[in-house]
Design an enzyme around this catalytic site. Sequence first.
Site, PDB file in Angstrom:
ATOM      1  N   GLU A  43       0.853  -1.190   0.000  1.00 22.05           N
ATOM      2  CA  GLU A  43       0.000   0.000   0.000  1.00 22.05           C
ATOM      3  C   GLU A  43       0.890   1.242   0.000  1.00 22.05           C
ATOM      4  O   GLU A  43       1.484   1.591   1.020  1.00 22.05           O
ATOM      5  CB  GLU A  43      -0.901  -0.001   1.236  1.00 22.05           C
ATOM      6  N   LYS A 134     -11.090  -1.697   6.760  1.00 22.17           N
ATOM      7  CA  LYS A 134      -9.856  -1.399   7.485  1.00 22.17           C
ATOM      8  C   LYS A 134     -10.245  -0.921   8.882  1.00 22.17           C
ATOM      9  O   LYS A 134     -10.781   0.172   9.050  1.00 22.17           O
ATOM     10  CB  LYS A 134      -9.080  -0.310   6.742  1.00 22.17           C
TER      11      LYS A 134
END
Length: 215
Positions: A43, A134
């Site tokens: 990421e 998340k």
Amino acid sequence: MKKFNLLTKVIDCGVVAVVRADSQEQALKISHACIEGGILGIEVTFTVNGAVEVIKTLLTQYEKNSNVVIGAGTVLDVTTARIAILAGAQFIVSPSFDEETAKLCNLYQIPYMPGCMTITEMKRALEYGSDIIKFFPGSSFGPDFVKAVKGPLPQINLMPTGGVDLENIRQWIENGCVAVGVGGNLVSPAKTGDFAKITEYAKEYVNKVKIAREV
């Protein structure tokens, strides 16, 4: 099938490296070190100056490694999400939930992982098609909170970020998380240029996820 395949790759690895860096060069070195250690979900946060170029470079360099997945993080709005997707980002991560970003990602079959803390936020994100939530910041509640969430929402796929380390990663997975996001606790050796240490850490994180899943 595109979204399913990307999600499967992220979940199979079980660890997403949250790459924050002071330069493009450092971000690339961190990413290479993580991948070498077996963390195949990268990421690249938009706090990195030149994040788009980092994403493009990584996608080119790992084009032949179909298991590596390169995404964009710290995506705060739909405009940034669109820029990331055009650059080739294979998943989008946000610190909070955004309806327009969710719609955009669904349109292009790109996994969207919004940061949520409360049951209300998580429910709303699920309604807008978020396949992985998340759980952020994970340090605020800890692994035990996962069980509380999965009581009313047993179908939810959680990926905690913030507060995940080598000491508690096993508990996060055993409590029901499909993956974890790891930032500072993984990439901090970059500050001293010790990228080999990042690779060492990466191997440990991946191994601990494997062990936790075998229980």
